[in-house]
Design an enzyme around this catalytic site. Structure first.
Site, PDB file in Angstrom:
ATOM      1  N   LYS A 164      17.081  18.283 100.715  1.00 42.28           N
ATOM      2  CA  LYS A 164      16.870  19.695 100.379  1.00 42.28           C
ATOM      3  C   LYS A 164      17.112  20.639 101.558  1.00 42.28           C
ATOM      4  O   LYS A 164      17.509  21.780 101.364  1.00 42.28           O
ATOM      5  CB  LYS A 164      15.460  19.900  99.828  1.00 42.28           C
ATOM      6  CG  LYS A 164      15.288  19.318  98.435  1.00 42.28           C
ATOM      7  CD  LYS A 164      13.951  19.668  97.836  1.00 42.28           C
ATOM      8  CE  LYS A 164      13.781  18.971  96.499  1.00 42.28           C
ATOM      9  NZ  LYS A 164      12.585  19.389  95.776  1.00 42.28           N
ATOM     10  N   ALA A 199       5.840  17.187 100.730  1.00 42.67           N
ATOM     11  CA  ALA A 199       5.516  17.981  99.543  1.00 42.67           C
ATOM     12  C   ALA A 199       4.421  18.994  99.865  1.00 42.67           C
ATOM     13  O   ALA A 199       4.477  20.154  99.428  1.00 42.67           O
ATOM     14  CB  ALA A 199       5.076  17.069  98.405  1.00 42.67           C
ATOM     15  N   ARG A 245      -5.806  12.210 104.970  1.00 45.14           N
ATOM     16  CA  ARG A 245      -6.321  10.951 105.482  1.00 45.14           C
ATOM     17  C   ARG A 245      -6.091  10.846 106.990  1.00 45.14           C
ATOM     18  O   ARG A 245      -6.996  10.558 107.755  1.00 45.14           O
ATOM     19  CB  ARG A 245      -5.605   9.803 104.751  1.00 45.14           C
ATOM     20  CG  ARG A 245      -6.011   8.420 105.178  1.00 45.14           C
ATOM     21  CD  ARG A 245      -5.262   7.382 104.392  1.00 45.14           C
ATOM     22  NE  ARG A 245      -3.804   7.469 104.608  1.00 45.14           N
ATOM     23  CZ  ARG A 245      -2.921   6.652 104.063  1.00 45.14           C
ATOM     24  NH1 ARG A 245      -3.327   5.690 103.237  1.00 45.14           N
ATOM     25  NH2 ARG A 245      -1.633   6.781 104.293  1.00 45.14           N
ATOM     26  N   GLU A 278      -3.839  13.384 112.501  1.00 48.33           N
ATOM     27  CA  GLU A 278      -2.698  13.858 113.278  1.00 48.33           C
ATOM     28  C   GLU A 278      -1.695  14.642 112.417  1.00 48.33           C
ATOM     29  O   GLU A 278      -1.229  15.716 112.799  1.00 48.33           O
ATOM     30  CB  GLU A 278      -2.033  12.642 113.953  1.00 48.33           C
ATOM     31  CG  GLU A 278      -0.812  12.935 114.790  1.00 48.33           C
ATOM     32  CD  GLU A 278      -1.065  13.870 115.968  1.00 48.33           C
ATOM     33  OE1 GLU A 278      -2.234  14.207 116.237  1.00 48.33           O
ATOM     34  OE2 GLU A 278      -0.069  14.304 116.601  1.00 48.33           O
ATOM     35  N   LYS A 279      -1.399  14.094 111.239  1.00 43.88           N
ATOM     36  CA  LYS A 279      -0.420  14.778 110.376  1.00 43.88           C
ATOM     37  C   LYS A 279      -0.977  16.107 109.864  1.00 43.88           C
ATOM     38  O   LYS A 279      -0.254  17.102 109.755  1.00 43.88           O
ATOM     39  CB  LYS A 279      -0.020  13.878 109.206  1.00 43.88           C
ATOM     40  CG  LYS A 279       1.146  12.976 109.584  1.00 43.88           C
ATOM     41  CD  LYS A 279       1.357  11.887 108.575  1.00 43.88           C
ATOM     42  CE  LYS A 279       2.311  12.248 107.463  1.00 43.88           C
ATOM     43  NZ  LYS A 279       2.489  11.094 106.547  1.00 43.88           N
TER      44      LYS A 279
HETATM   45  P1  ATR Z   1       5.928  13.539 100.378  1.00 41.87           P
HETATM   46  O1  ATR Z   1       7.226  13.970 100.991  1.00 41.87           O
HETATM   47  O2  ATR Z   1       6.047  13.139  98.930  1.00 41.87           O
HETATM   48  O3  ATR Z   1       4.849  14.520 100.590  1.00 41.87           O
HETATM   49  P2  ATR Z   1       5.018  11.911 102.560  1.00 41.87           P
HETATM   50  O4  ATR Z   1       5.620  12.892 103.508  1.00 41.87           O
HETATM   51  O5  ATR Z   1       5.194  10.460 102.810  1.00 41.87           O
HETATM   52  O6  ATR Z   1       5.545  12.150 101.091  1.00 41.87           O
HETATM   53  O7  ATR Z   1       3.455  12.242 102.448  1.00 41.87           O
HETATM   54  C1  ATR Z   1       2.589  11.481 101.701  1.00 41.87           C
HETATM   55  C2  ATR Z   1       1.178  12.049 101.811  1.00 41.87           C
HETATM   56  O8  ATR Z   1       0.353  11.243 100.964  1.00 41.87           O
HETATM   57  C3  ATR Z   1       0.614  11.965 103.203  1.00 41.87           C
HETATM   58  O9  ATR Z   1      -0.163  13.076 103.453  1.00 41.87           O
HETATM   59  C4  ATR Z   1      -0.242  10.697 103.123  1.00 41.87           C
HETATM   60  O10 ATR Z   1      -1.372  10.690 103.962  1.00 41.87           O
HETATM   61  P3  ATR Z   1      -1.265  10.257 105.516  1.00 41.87           P
HETATM   62  O11 ATR Z   1      -0.815  11.476 106.259  1.00 41.87           O
HETATM   63  O12 ATR Z   1      -2.624   9.824 105.849  1.00 41.87           O
HETATM   64  O13 ATR Z   1      -0.256   9.140 105.560  1.00 41.87           O
HETATM   65  C5  ATR Z   1      -0.750  10.776 101.725  1.00 41.87           C
HETATM   66  N1  ATR Z   1      -1.188   9.450 101.285  1.00 41.87           N
HETATM   67  C6  ATR Z   1      -0.402   8.402 100.990  1.00 41.87           C
HETATM   68  N2  ATR Z   1      -1.155   7.351 100.614  1.00 41.87           N
HETATM   69  C7  ATR Z   1      -2.465   7.748 100.676  1.00 41.87           C
HETATM   70  C8  ATR Z   1      -3.714   7.132 100.387  1.00 41.87           C
HETATM   71  N3  ATR Z   1      -3.778   5.872  99.960  1.00 41.87           N
HETATM   72  N4  ATR Z   1      -4.824   7.860 100.532  1.00 41.87           N
HETATM   73  C9  ATR Z   1      -4.751   9.140 100.947  1.00 41.87           C
HETATM   74  N5  ATR Z   1      -3.608   9.781 101.242  1.00 41.87           N
HETATM   75  C10 ATR Z   1      -2.473   9.105 101.098  1.00 41.87           C
END
Ligand code: ATR
Length: 468
Positions: free
Chosen positions: A276, A340, A360, A363-364
């Site tokens: 995108k 997203a 979760r 840092e992110k």
């Molecule tokens: P997208 O582009 O679809 O947003 P992404 O950039 O991989 O995908 O982001 C996924 C999000 O889902 C992240 O914020 C991730 O949390 P982390 O930053 O802790 O990795 C979150 N996520 C994925 N699995 C998770 C889980 N089991 N519990 C809580 N958050 C989760």
């Protein structure tokens, strides 16, 4: 054979011709070609491929030749013989019975075909139909496939197929490229990588109305083959009897894809993850929506170049505005801190509301919060989430195959909260179910997906998506 006959009955009305892949059958079932041919009751191709040509047969070459001969004698209209297959008895029977020969070459690892084979295929007698099946492995290979079409363009009858996900478009656009037929497989059966079912060819891709002039649209991304967008767009074209088709194009190299899109004059395409942002550099004009989102999900080909739009933002807001006046939203919880989440925060930034990130991984969350100048909390800060009017769930927790999970286990929704989950498979996640049970107004990802797609339809075709 019984399984084959069942499949044939299920699909008889959807197909014009059936290919019997003899190499998929137990040898003992191949003894009665006459019986098989009679019972098929439809124009038929006899094919008996060895492992080295991409088939399954490992047995005796004499048996293979004899069985092919039986098939010709039994009245199969077509027989598929590999290029280089040399067996005078079969050739004589073919001439005698007037059977059409499909002369085939396969490359299961790329689109290259040796110069010698191309030359040989081009000089086949008119009674033989050259068939070239190649397996594009990348965006770059798409140009190689187009080159094959152009090499054989003066050959009246031919079959040129791109296998696999990258070659998928060639199965849909076979008439555009002048191929005699396209292959498909019913039910679970699959004769080659990239086969889809006859129902899908007809119901999703409107195959029966595709002509050499059909306008081509599509969606690029990686992965993309499971996108629902072809269902939406093609249904709209069918409703309006538009001569257009919408196809998924997996892309691993956007520069190569754009060369392909130019050559094929693709009229417009949707853009999904991960392109995108990257696609913006190919645009000659960008709409304000692209600047606002810093992302483009819609590319339209115009006389003066490519124009880019973003319909995700409106797709996100419209379902919300249907339920609440935007100025009544004062505090927003974003669950997740990935790509997203970033896109949603960017869209919501214009509102006069506080936005909080709950994630979760600290840092992110911290990085995203700094980028937008907003606060972040641990995912477990339920009392903070409870203070928000709107909760937007952006993680993949709850999405297939995690449909039995929620990112906020044990959280108790307040019934005044509006709960938005971007997930659309399943349509209603556990997260949304729990919110609805608490009396919340909920919005699922499918509603958003439909709206952004309908807006794209209008940009592509100039008319509103059909009602209902
Ligand atoms: P997208 O582009 O679809 O947003 P992404 O950039 O991989 O995908 O982001 C996924 C999000 O889902 C992240 O914020 C991730 O949390 P982390 O930053 O802790 O990795 C979150 N996520 C994925 N699995 C998770 C889980 N089991 N519990 C809580 N958050 C989760």
């Amino acid at each position: 054979m019984e399984e084959n006959f069942t499949l044939l009955e299920q699909n008889r009305d959807l197909i014009d011709i059936a290919e019997l892949r003899m190499d998929y059958l137990p040898v003992k079932e191949l003894r009665d070609m006459n019986g098989i041919r009679k019972r098929m009751g439809i124009a038929a191709i006899a094919t008996f491929r060895k492992v080295c040509d991409g088939g399954r047969f490992r047995g005796d070459e004499g048996f293979r030749r004899k069985t092919l001969l039986d098939a010709v004698q039994a009245g199969f209209e077509y027989v598929d013989l590999e290029y280089g297959f040399d067996f005078p008895e079969v050739e004589a029977a073919v001439l005698n019975k007037g059977t059409a020969v499909i002369r085939s070459i396969h490359n299961f690892s790329g689109v290259e075909v040796s110069k010698g084979s191309i030359k040989g295929m081009l000089s086949l007698p008119d009674s033989e139909i050259p068939k070239i099946a190649v397996y594009p492995q990348s965006s770059k290979d798409l140009l190689g496939l187009l080159q094959l079409y152009s090499t054989f363009k003066d050959r009246e009858k031919k079959i040129i197929v791109g296998m696999g996900a990258y070659g998928f478009f060639s199965r849909i656009l076979y008439r555009k490229f002048g191929s005699l037929l396209t292959y498909c497989s019913g039910a679970e059966a699959s004769g080659a990588p990239g086969h889809i079912s006859p129902e899908q060819l007809k119901d999703v891709y409107n195959l029966d109305i595709i002509t050499p002039d059909t306008a081509v649209y599509g969606i690029i991304g990686n992965p993309v083959m499971h996108s629902r967008s072809p269902h939406l767009h093609n249904a709209g074209y069918r409703k309006y009897s538009m001569d257009a088709v919408y196809i998924p194009f997996p892309v691993d190299d956007p520069d190569q894809f754009m060369r392909f899109a130019n050559t094929l004059s693709i009229k417009g395409f949707s853009v999904t993850v991960p392109y995108k942002k990257d696609v913006i550099r190919f645009l000659d004009n960008v709409d304000q929506s692209v600047i606002q989102a810093d992302a483009c999900n819609t590319v339209v080909r115009k006389d003066n170049g490519y124009e880019g739009w973003n319909t995700d933002i409106e797709g996100f807001f419209r379902p919300l505005e249907k339920r609440i006046s935007l100025q009544d939203i004062k505090r927003i919880a974003i669950i997740g801190a990935g790509g997203a989440a970033g896109a949603v925060i960017r869209a919501l930034k214009g509102l006069d509301a506080q936005i909080h990130i709950f994630n979760r991984t600290e840092e992110k969350a911290r990085i995203l919060s700094q980028k937008f100048g907003i606060r972040y909390f641990p995912l477990s800060s339920y009392e903070e989430i409870e203070r928000c009017d709107l909760i937007v769930q952006t993680t993949n927790v709850g999405m297939h195959p995690l449909e039995d999970k929620t990112p906020l286990p044990g959280y108790r929704f307040r019934k005044e909260q509006i709960v938005y989950d971007l997930i659309y498979t399943p349509e209603e996640t556990i997260f949304l179910k729990e919110a609805a049970a608490a009396g919340c107004r909920t919005i699922n990802g499918l509603e958003m997906l439909f709206i952004q797609g309908k807006l794209q339809f209008k940009l592509f075709t100039g008319v509103d998506y059909p009602e209902n």
